[in-house]
Design a protein around this motif. Structure first.
Motif, PDB file in Angstrom:
ATOM      1  N   HIS A 108       0.688  -1.181  -0.040  1.00  0.00           N
ATOM      2  CA  HIS A 108       0.190  -0.195  -0.001  1.00  0.00           C
ATOM      3  C   HIS A 108       0.775   1.169  -0.029  1.00  0.00           C
ATOM      4  O   HIS A 108       0.468   2.310  -0.144  1.00  0.00           O
ATOM      5  CB  HIS A 108      -0.928   0.065   1.140  1.00  0.00           C
ATOM      6  N   LEU A 109       2.121   1.205   0.163  1.00  0.00           N
ATOM      7  CA  LEU A 109       3.084   2.304   0.139  1.00  0.00           C
ATOM      8  C   LEU A 109       3.675   2.410  -1.102  1.00  0.00           C
ATOM      9  O   LEU A 109       3.655   3.697  -1.503  1.00  0.00           O
ATOM     10  CB  LEU A 109       4.286   1.988   1.130  1.00  0.00           C
ATOM     11  N   LEU A 110       3.894   1.442  -1.757  1.00  0.00           N
ATOM     12  CA  LEU A 110       4.207   1.687  -3.040  1.00  0.00           C
ATOM     13  C   LEU A 110       3.196   2.077  -4.326  1.00  0.00           C
ATOM     14  O   LEU A 110       3.467   2.495  -5.210  1.00  0.00           O
ATOM     15  CB  LEU A 110       4.875   0.143  -3.672  1.00  0.00           C
ATOM     16  N   GLU A 111       1.892   1.813  -4.034  1.00  0.00           N
ATOM     17  CA  GLU A 111       0.871   1.691  -4.918  1.00  0.00           C
ATOM     18  C   GLU A 111       0.774   3.199  -5.393  1.00  0.00           C
ATOM     19  O   GLU A 111       0.711   3.697  -6.455  1.00  0.00           O
ATOM     20  CB  GLU A 111      -0.322   1.064  -4.580  1.00  0.00           C
ATOM     21  N   PRO A 112       0.736   4.300  -4.400  1.00  0.00           N
ATOM     22  CA  PRO A 112       0.598   5.742  -4.552  1.00  0.00           C
ATOM     23  C   PRO A 112       1.789   6.115  -5.469  1.00  0.00           C
ATOM     24  O   PRO A 112       1.678   7.296  -6.064  1.00  0.00           O
ATOM     25  CB  PRO A 112       0.575   6.210  -3.400  1.00  0.00           C
ATOM     26  N   LEU A 113       2.849   5.639  -5.405  1.00  0.00           N
ATOM     27  CA  LEU A 113       4.121   5.862  -6.061  1.00  0.00           C
ATOM     28  C   LEU A 113       3.986   5.690  -7.689  1.00  0.00           C
ATOM     29  O   LEU A 113       4.926   6.014  -8.471  1.00  0.00           O
ATOM     30  CB  LEU A 113       5.334   5.462  -5.463  1.00  0.00           C
ATOM     31  N   GLY A 114       2.840   5.034  -7.893  1.00  0.00           N
ATOM     32  CA  GLY A 114       2.762   4.424  -9.560  1.00  0.00           C
ATOM     33  C   GLY A 114       3.636   3.134  -9.657  1.00  0.00           C
ATOM     34  O   GLY A 114       3.839   2.625 -11.116  1.00  0.00           O
ATOM     35  N   VAL A 115       3.996   2.399  -8.811  1.00  0.00           N
ATOM     36  CA  VAL A 115       4.193   0.846  -8.931  1.00  0.00           C
ATOM     37  C   VAL A 115       3.529   0.010  -9.244  1.00  0.00           C
ATOM     38  O   VAL A 115       2.378  -0.019  -8.486  1.00  0.00           O
ATOM     39  CB  VAL A 115       5.319   0.603  -7.654  1.00  0.00           C
ATOM     40  N   GLU A 116       3.579  -0.959 -10.001  1.00  0.00           N
ATOM     41  CA  GLU A 116       2.461  -1.711 -10.530  1.00  0.00           C
ATOM     42  C   GLU A 116       2.623  -3.342  -9.742  1.00  0.00           C
ATOM     43  O   GLU A 116       1.581  -3.814  -9.903  1.00  0.00           O
ATOM     44  CB  GLU A 116       2.469  -1.998 -12.158  1.00  0.00           C
ATOM     45  N   GLN A 117       3.809  -3.426  -9.410  1.00  0.00           N
ATOM     46  CA  GLN A 117       3.886  -4.969  -8.719  1.00  0.00           C
ATOM     47  C   GLN A 117       5.340  -5.085  -8.016  1.00  0.00           C
ATOM     48  O   GLN A 117       6.351  -3.985  -8.126  1.00  0.00           O
ATOM     49  CB  GLN A 117       4.162  -5.953  -9.788  1.00  0.00           C
ATOM     50  N   LEU A 118       5.366  -5.721  -6.832  1.00  0.00           N
ATOM     51  CA  LEU A 118       6.412  -5.566  -5.970  1.00  0.00           C
ATOM     52  C   LEU A 118       7.284  -7.179  -6.370  1.00  0.00           C
ATOM     53  O   LEU A 118       6.278  -8.018  -5.972  1.00  0.00           O
ATOM     54  CB  LEU A 118       5.983  -5.706  -4.535  1.00  0.00           C
ATOM     55  N   VAL A 119       8.110  -7.417  -6.673  1.00  0.00           N
ATOM     56  CA  VAL A 119       8.806  -8.641  -6.999  1.00  0.00           C
ATOM     57  C   VAL A 119       9.654  -8.875  -6.277  1.00  0.00           C
ATOM     58  O   VAL A 119      10.833  -8.315  -5.736  1.00  0.00           O
ATOM     59  CB  VAL A 119       9.433  -8.918  -8.612  1.00  0.00           C
ATOM     60  N   LEU A 120       9.583 -10.382  -5.436  1.00  0.00           N
ATOM     61  CA  LEU A 120      10.673 -10.737  -4.296  1.00  0.00           C
ATOM     62  C   LEU A 120      11.451 -11.726  -5.080  1.00  0.00           C
ATOM     63  O   LEU A 120      11.007 -12.777  -5.585  1.00  0.00           O
ATOM     64  CB  LEU A 120      10.029 -11.205  -3.235  1.00  0.00           C
ATOM     65  N   VAL A 121      12.593 -11.591  -5.441  1.00  0.00           N
ATOM     66  CA  VAL A 121      13.627 -12.565  -5.854  1.00  0.00           C
ATOM     67  C   VAL A 121      14.169 -13.304  -4.478  1.00  0.00           C
ATOM     68  O   VAL A 121      14.999 -12.675  -3.697  1.00  0.00           O
ATOM     69  CB  VAL A 121      14.647 -11.903  -6.330  1.00  0.00           C
ATOM     70  N   PRO A 122      13.859 -14.678  -4.725  1.00  0.00           N
ATOM     71  CA  PRO A 122      14.463 -15.526  -3.456  1.00  0.00           C
ATOM     72  C   PRO A 122      15.805 -15.543  -3.622  1.00  0.00           C
ATOM     73  O   PRO A 122      16.699 -15.907  -4.386  1.00  0.00           O
ATOM     74  CB  PRO A 122      13.849 -17.087  -3.932  1.00  0.00           C
ATOM     75  N   PHE A 123      16.256 -15.258  -2.432  1.00  0.00           N
ATOM     76  CA  PHE A 123      17.915 -15.017  -2.375  1.00  0.00           C
ATOM     77  C   PHE A 123      18.279 -16.525  -1.727  1.00  0.00           C
ATOM     78  O   PHE A 123      17.976 -16.671  -0.618  1.00  0.00           O
ATOM     79  CB  PHE A 123      18.357 -14.181  -1.408  1.00  0.00           C
ATOM     80  N   THR A 124      19.207 -17.382  -2.310  1.00  0.00           N
ATOM     81  CA  THR A 124      19.750 -18.534  -2.138  1.00  0.00           C
ATOM     82  C   THR A 124      21.116 -18.381  -2.290  1.00  0.00           C
ATOM     83  O   THR A 124      21.751 -17.626  -2.947  1.00  0.00           O
ATOM     84  CB  THR A 124      19.064 -19.664  -2.893  1.00  0.00           C
ATOM     85  N   LYS A 125      21.890 -19.455  -1.504  1.00  0.00           N
ATOM     86  CA  LYS A 125      23.111 -19.442  -1.798  1.00  0.00           C
ATOM     87  C   LYS A 125      23.691 -19.782  -3.329  1.00  0.00           C
ATOM     88  O   LYS A 125      24.643 -19.510  -3.827  1.00  0.00           O
ATOM     89  CB  LYS A 125      23.839 -20.720  -0.920  1.00  0.00           C
ATOM     90  N   GLN A 126      22.667 -20.453  -4.033  1.00  0.00           N
ATOM     91  CA  GLN A 126      22.887 -20.707  -5.503  1.00  0.00           C
ATOM     92  C   GLN A 126      22.797 -19.348  -6.258  1.00  0.00           C
ATOM     93  O   GLN A 126      23.547 -19.093  -7.007  1.00  0.00           O
ATOM     94  CB  GLN A 126      21.807 -21.779  -6.061  1.00  0.00           C
ATOM     95  N   LEU A 127      21.904 -18.568  -5.797  1.00  0.00           N
ATOM     96  CA  LEU A 127      21.492 -17.012  -6.422  1.00  0.00           C
ATOM     97  C   LEU A 127      23.063 -16.448  -6.234  1.00  0.00           C
ATOM     98  O   LEU A 127      23.662 -15.792  -7.007  1.00  0.00           O
ATOM     99  CB  LEU A 127      20.480 -16.388  -5.902  1.00  0.00           C
ATOM    100  N   ALA A 128      23.415 -16.564  -4.961  1.00  0.00           N
ATOM    101  CA  ALA A 128      24.767 -15.688  -4.574  1.00  0.00           C
ATOM    102  C   ALA A 128      25.805 -16.045  -5.464  1.00  0.00           C
ATOM    103  O   ALA A 128      26.751 -15.533  -5.388  1.00  0.00           O
ATOM    104  CB  ALA A 128      24.962 -15.847  -3.008  1.00  0.00           C
ATOM    105  N   GLN A 129      25.844 -17.296  -5.925  1.00  0.00           N
ATOM    106  CA  GLN A 129      27.063 -17.692  -6.601  1.00  0.00           C
ATOM    107  C   GLN A 129      27.133 -17.104  -8.101  1.00  0.00           C
ATOM    108  O   GLN A 129      28.073 -17.429  -8.855  1.00  0.00           O
ATOM    109  CB  GLN A 129      27.249 -19.039  -6.769  1.00  0.00           C
ATOM    110  N   LEU A 130      26.187 -16.698  -8.590  1.00  0.00           N
ATOM    111  CA  LEU A 130      25.908 -16.043  -9.905  1.00  0.00           C
ATOM    112  C   LEU A 130      26.889 -14.900 -10.103  1.00  0.00           C
ATOM    113  O   LEU A 130      26.950 -14.037  -9.205  1.00  0.00           O
ATOM    114  CB  LEU A 130      24.409 -15.677 -10.406  1.00  0.00           C
ATOM    115  N   SER A 131      27.574 -14.765 -11.226  1.00  0.00           N
ATOM    116  CA  SER A 131      28.417 -13.755 -11.505  1.00  0.00           C
ATOM    117  C   SER A 131      27.396 -12.568 -11.764  1.00  0.00           C
ATOM    118  O   SER A 131      26.096 -12.850 -12.017  1.00  0.00           O
ATOM    119  CB  SER A 131      29.229 -13.843 -12.520  1.00  0.00           C
TER     120      SER A 131
END
Length: 308
Positions: A73-96
């Motif tokens: 409800h804080l993002l919507e008035p700013l004109g944002v259409e969606q909040l995307v959460l990227v799951p942070f895992t140890k595998q993701l952390a190893q990406l260059s």
């Protein structure tokens, strides 16, 4: 309400603001404004990691000023259409850095415009910076906006400053930095009924353990039952019960002033307004009850003055 989703569920293409945005202070809002002002044909999107990278990599608990569902409800008035959460895992952390941009930002989220703060780092070992991001994105025809760190007279605007103000019970300072009043919510669970026995029935709140709470003490506060309706004056105790049970864990107890309702199972949103005093241990229950009465009077005066 805008949706909260995983990267694979996002509406694409996107114009994305990338960062933690914890607290959504003025510096964060400037980064977001960069993509809402120029979406470049993409859906204005805020992208954050969950959980915090330091929780996964170093086992450090990171309490949040705003939980993901509170951000919507804080993002919507700013004109944002969606909040995307990227799951942070140890595998993701190893990406260059290059693989993160290619796999997450360009392939999955189909970014057309990316905005970040000037201190943004990403990729394995935090190898990537804003120059890296601009180089990798521009090679794919994607524009990047790097927003300077916002400062005021006391230094750079940061979530850490807001946490420090809340820990010290400085609610007005925290509100100034946030650009809004700080609040939290919890579900009312059944307690031992000791407050009712003292003549001061309290709602015992079960608050999400990932939520950052102010410093221990007694506060004047506004409360909303089920997050809606009329704001109700309240006095709140945040911390253990040094007189009744010194060994008890920290708890959140809210007494609605001059209102009696059955609240177990309901949700209460709380906006602490002023810290009235710190935690104290009293000689007995009568002394405690008398002090609660003085706290209630002080809370009434504080909230009456704020309400005009």
């Amino acid at each position: 309400m805008i949706p909260l989703c995983a990267p694979q569920q996002a509406r694409t293409p996107t114009a994305l603001a990338l960062g933690s945005f914890d607290g959504l202070h003025a510096g964060h809002r400037r980064v977001i404004e960069a993509i809402t002002a120029n979406p470049a044909g993409g859906h204005p999107t805020v992208v954050s990691f969950w959980p915090h990278p330091r929780e996964v990599l170093h086992g450090e608990p990171r309490l949040r000023l705003d939980l993901p569902d509170e951000k919507l409800h804080l993002l919507e008035p700013l004109g944002v259409e969606q909040l995307v959460l990227v799951p942070f895992t140890k595998q993701l952390a190893q990406l260059s850095a290059a693989d993160f941009v290619d796999q997450v930002l360009l392939s999955t989220l189909q970014a057309r415009h990316i905005a970040v703060g000037a201190n943004f780092r990403f990729g394995r070992g935090r190898e990537g910076d804003t120059d890296t991001l601009a180089r990798l994105a521009s090679a794919a025809g994607v524009t990047v906006s790097v927003v300077p760190i916002l400062e005021d007279g006391d230094g750079r605007m940061s979530s850490s400053r807001i946490r420090a103000a809340l820990s010290a019970g400085e609610l007005q300072q925290a509100a100034t930095l946030l650009g809004r009043a700080y609040s939290f919510q919890g579900k009312v669970v059944r307690g031992r009924g000791l407050g009712r026995d003292l003549g001061w029935p309290t709602a015992n709140l079960q608050v999400d353990g990932r939520k950052f709470l102010p410093g221990l003490g007694v506060y004047a506060a506004w409360a909303w039952v089920d997050g809606q309706g009329t704001q109700l004056p309240a006095v709140m105790n945040l911390g253990p019960q040094p007189t009744i049970d010194p060994g008890s864990p920290s708890a959140v107890e809210v007494h609605l002033l001059d209102v009696e309702r059955e609240l177990v199972g309901r949700s209460i949103q709380v906006e602490p307004v002023r810290r009235l005093r710190g935690q104290q241990r009293f000689a007995g229950l009568e002394e405690l009850s008398n002090q609660i009465g003085r706290d209630a009077d002080a809370a009434r005066d504080t909230l009456r003055a704020q309400d005009g």
